[in-house]
Scaffold this active site. Structure first.
Site, PDB file in Angstrom:
ATOM      1  N   GLY A  48      -1.979   3.451   0.700  1.00 59.90           N
ATOM      2  CA  GLY A  48      -1.736   4.776   0.121  1.00 59.90           C
ATOM      3  C   GLY A  48      -0.685   5.628   0.809  1.00 59.90           C
ATOM      4  O   GLY A  48      -0.086   6.495   0.190  1.00 59.90           O
ATOM      5  N   GLU A 102      -1.792   9.182   7.614  1.00 61.95           N
ATOM      6  CA  GLU A 102      -2.764   8.852   6.568  1.00 61.95           C
ATOM      7  C   GLU A 102      -2.482   9.715   5.335  1.00 61.95           C
ATOM      8  O   GLU A 102      -1.935  10.815   5.447  1.00 61.95           O
ATOM      9  CB  GLU A 102      -4.180   9.094   7.131  1.00 61.95           C
ATOM     10  N   ASP A 103      -2.838   9.206   4.170  1.00 68.06           N
ATOM     11  CA  ASP A 103      -2.626   9.979   2.946  1.00 68.06           C
ATOM     12  C   ASP A 103      -3.724  11.024   2.747  1.00 68.06           C
ATOM     13  O   ASP A 103      -3.452  12.181   2.444  1.00 68.06           O
ATOM     14  CB  ASP A 103      -2.523   9.059   1.715  1.00 68.06           C
ATOM     15  N   ASP A 106     -11.291  11.734   3.582  1.00 70.43           N
ATOM     16  CA  ASP A 106     -12.384  12.129   2.704  1.00 70.43           C
ATOM     17  C   ASP A 106     -13.654  12.225   3.569  1.00 70.43           C
ATOM     18  O   ASP A 106     -13.864  13.215   4.249  1.00 70.43           O
ATOM     19  CB  ASP A 106     -12.455  11.039   1.622  1.00 70.43           C
ATOM     20  N   LYS A 134     -10.344  16.606   2.693  1.00 65.48           N
ATOM     21  CA  LYS A 134     -11.417  17.184   1.870  1.00 65.48           C
ATOM     22  C   LYS A 134     -12.550  17.632   2.795  1.00 65.48           C
ATOM     23  O   LYS A 134     -13.449  16.831   3.102  1.00 65.48           O
ATOM     24  CB  LYS A 134     -11.953  16.132   0.891  1.00 65.48           C
ATOM     25  N   PHE A 155     -11.334  13.948  -7.205  1.00 72.68           N
ATOM     26  CA  PHE A 155     -10.485  12.761  -7.099  1.00 72.68           C
ATOM     27  C   PHE A 155      -9.053  13.056  -7.534  1.00 72.68           C
ATOM     28  O   PHE A 155      -8.825  13.619  -8.602  1.00 72.68           O
ATOM     29  CB  PHE A 155     -11.089  11.643  -7.958  1.00 72.68           C
ATOM     30  N   ILE A 156      -8.093  12.671  -6.692  1.00 70.79           N
ATOM     31  CA  ILE A 156      -6.680  12.908  -7.021  1.00 70.79           C
ATOM     32  C   ILE A 156      -5.901  11.582  -7.036  1.00 70.79           C
ATOM     33  O   ILE A 156      -6.322  10.602  -6.405  1.00 70.79           O
ATOM     34  CB  ILE A 156      -6.019  13.898  -6.028  1.00 70.79           C
ATOM     35  N   ASP A 162      -3.866   5.909  -5.585  1.00 78.20           N
ATOM     36  CA  ASP A 162      -4.076   5.176  -6.849  1.00 78.20           C
ATOM     37  C   ASP A 162      -5.430   5.453  -7.486  1.00 78.20           C
ATOM     38  O   ASP A 162      -6.362   5.932  -6.833  1.00 78.20           O
ATOM     39  CB  ASP A 162      -3.963   3.660  -6.600  1.00 78.20           C
ATOM     40  N   ARG A 168       0.216   5.129  -8.295  1.00 77.11           N
ATOM     41  CA  ARG A 168       0.771   5.329  -6.943  1.00 77.11           C
ATOM     42  C   ARG A 168       2.210   5.834  -6.979  1.00 77.11           C
ATOM     43  O   ARG A 168       2.684   6.470  -6.051  1.00 77.11           O
ATOM     44  CB  ARG A 168       0.788   4.003  -6.167  1.00 77.11           C
TER      45      ARG A 168
HETATM   46  P1  5GP Z   1     -12.739   8.055   3.806  1.00 77.11           P
HETATM   47  O1  5GP Z   1     -12.963   6.817   4.629  1.00 77.11           O
HETATM   48  O2  5GP Z   1     -12.190   9.214   4.617  1.00 77.11           O
HETATM   49  O3  5GP Z   1     -13.954   8.457   3.032  1.00 77.11           O
HETATM   50  O4  5GP Z   1     -11.700   7.694   2.684  1.00 77.11           O
HETATM   51  C1  5GP Z   1     -10.395   7.444   2.959  1.00 77.11           C
HETATM   52  C2  5GP Z   1      -9.749   6.615   1.865  1.00 77.11           C
HETATM   53  O5  5GP Z   1     -10.420   6.754   0.596  1.00 77.11           O
HETATM   54  C3  5GP Z   1      -8.336   7.072   1.639  1.00 77.11           C
HETATM   55  O6  5GP Z   1      -7.426   6.450   2.523  1.00 77.11           O
HETATM   56  C4  5GP Z   1      -8.116   6.707   0.187  1.00 77.11           C
HETATM   57  O7  5GP Z   1      -7.737   5.359   0.102  1.00 77.11           O
HETATM   58  C5  5GP Z   1      -9.479   6.858  -0.446  1.00 77.11           C
HETATM   59  N1  5GP Z   1      -9.629   8.189  -1.095  1.00 77.11           N
HETATM   60  C6  5GP Z   1     -10.383   9.227  -0.697  1.00 77.11           C
HETATM   61  N2  5GP Z   1     -10.285  10.260  -1.540  1.00 77.11           N
HETATM   62  C7  5GP Z   1      -9.419   9.879  -2.508  1.00 77.11           C
HETATM   63  C8  5GP Z   1      -8.892  10.536  -3.687  1.00 77.11           C
HETATM   64  O8  5GP Z   1      -9.174  11.691  -4.022  1.00 77.11           O
HETATM   65  N3  5GP Z   1      -8.026   9.798  -4.438  1.00 77.11           N
HETATM   66  C9  5GP Z   1      -7.657   8.527  -4.134  1.00 77.11           C
HETATM   67  N4  5GP Z   1      -6.806   7.915  -4.944  1.00 77.11           N
HETATM   68  N5  5GP Z   1      -8.138   7.876  -3.035  1.00 77.11           N
HETATM   69  C10 5GP Z   1      -9.000   8.557  -2.235  1.00 77.11           C
END
Ligand code: 5GP
Length: 179
Positions: A48, A102-103, A106, A134, A155-156, A162, A168
Site C-alpha cells: 500500500g 506506512e500508508d 488502523d 485511525k 474504509f478508504i 486497495d 490502488r
Molecule cells: P492494522 O494492522 O493497523 O490494523 O492495519 C494496517 C493495514 O490494514 C494497512 O497497512 C492496510 O493494508 C490495511 N487497512 C487498514 N485500514 C484500511 C483502510 O481504510 N483501507 C484500506 N484499503 N486498507 C486499510
C-alpha cells in the site's frame, strides 16, 4: 472528483491530491528537521505504501537509504491466529536509524509486528511515519512520530490503498458509502 464503484461497493471523494501533497510536505518538513545531519534508512512497507513513499521521499532533503519490505500473512496450522512476517528484508539494520513509511495505521497490529522484528534485528532507533491514522481503531500503545492525517474509522481506498486489489492507482482518497 465524483462517486466511484469498486467491485460491489461505492466510494465518495474524501481527500484530494492537493491536500495529500500538503500533508506529505508537512511530514517531510518535520523529518528533514529532526534528522538534519544524519543518514536514516527509510523502510517502505509494501504494497500500500508505494505512492506515499514515492511522493514523500521526493520531499526529503537528507542523504538517506531506502529499502522495501512486504508483509506476509498466513494462518498457522495449530491456531487460527494470523502471523505477519517481513519478507524481502535483506538490509542490515543493526545500529541504523530507521524511519518506517506506512500508508495507514488502523489497529496497530501490523506495525507492532514490524517494530518487534526491527528490534530483534538490532535497529538502533525506529521512527514511524504514516499518511493516515485511525485513532478510534488503534489498540496498541506505541508512539507514531509523523502522521499525515487522523481520520474516522471508515474504509478508504486510493493513493495506494486497495479494495480487494483494485483502486490502488487513484491519485485521490475515497471513502466508503452506504449506497
Ligand atoms: P492494522 O494492522 O493497523 O490494523 O492495519 C494496517 C493495514 O490494514 C494497512 O497497512 C492496510 O493494508 C490495511 N487497512 C487498514 N485500514 C484500511 C483502510 O481504510 N483501507 C484500506 N484499503 N486498507 C486499510
Amino acid at each position: 472528483m465524483t462517486k466511484i464503484k469498486v467491485h460491489d461497493k461505492y466510494f465518495e471523494p474524501f481527500i484530494d491530491s492537493k491536500e495529500i501533497d500538503n500533508m506529505l510536505q508537512h511530514m517531510a518538513g518535520k523529518i528533514n528537521l529532526d534528522f538534519k545531519g544524519r543518514v536514516p534508512l527509510f523502510l517502505v512497507i509494501l504494497n500500500g505504501s508505494f505512492m506515499v513513499a514515492a511522493d514523500l521521499l521526493k520531499k526529503i532533503k537528507l542523504e538517506c537509504e531506502v529499502s522495501f519490505v512486504k508483509l506476509a500473512s498466513y494462518v498457522g496450522t495449530q491456531s487460527a491466529e494470523t502471523v505477519r512476517e517481513l519478507i524481502g528484508f535483506d538490509e542490515n539494520v543493526k545500529g541504523k536509524s530507521i524511519i518506517i513509511i506506512e500508508d495507514i495505521i488502523d489497529t496497530g497490529l501490523t506495525m507492532e509486528r514490524v517494530l518487534e522484528q526491527l528490534k530483534d534485528m538490532g535497529a538502533e532507533e525506529v521512527k514511524i511515519s504514516t499518511l493516515f491514522f485511525k485513532p478510534a481503531a488503534f489498540k496498541k500503545s506505541f508512539c507514531i512520530d509523523y502522521i499525515g492525517k487522523k481520520i474516522p474509522n471508515s474504509f478508504i481506498v486510493g493513493y495506494g490503498l486497495d479494495y480487494d486489489r483494485r483502486a490502488r492507482n487513484l491519485p485521490e482518497i475515497y471513502k466508503i458509502t452506504d449506497e
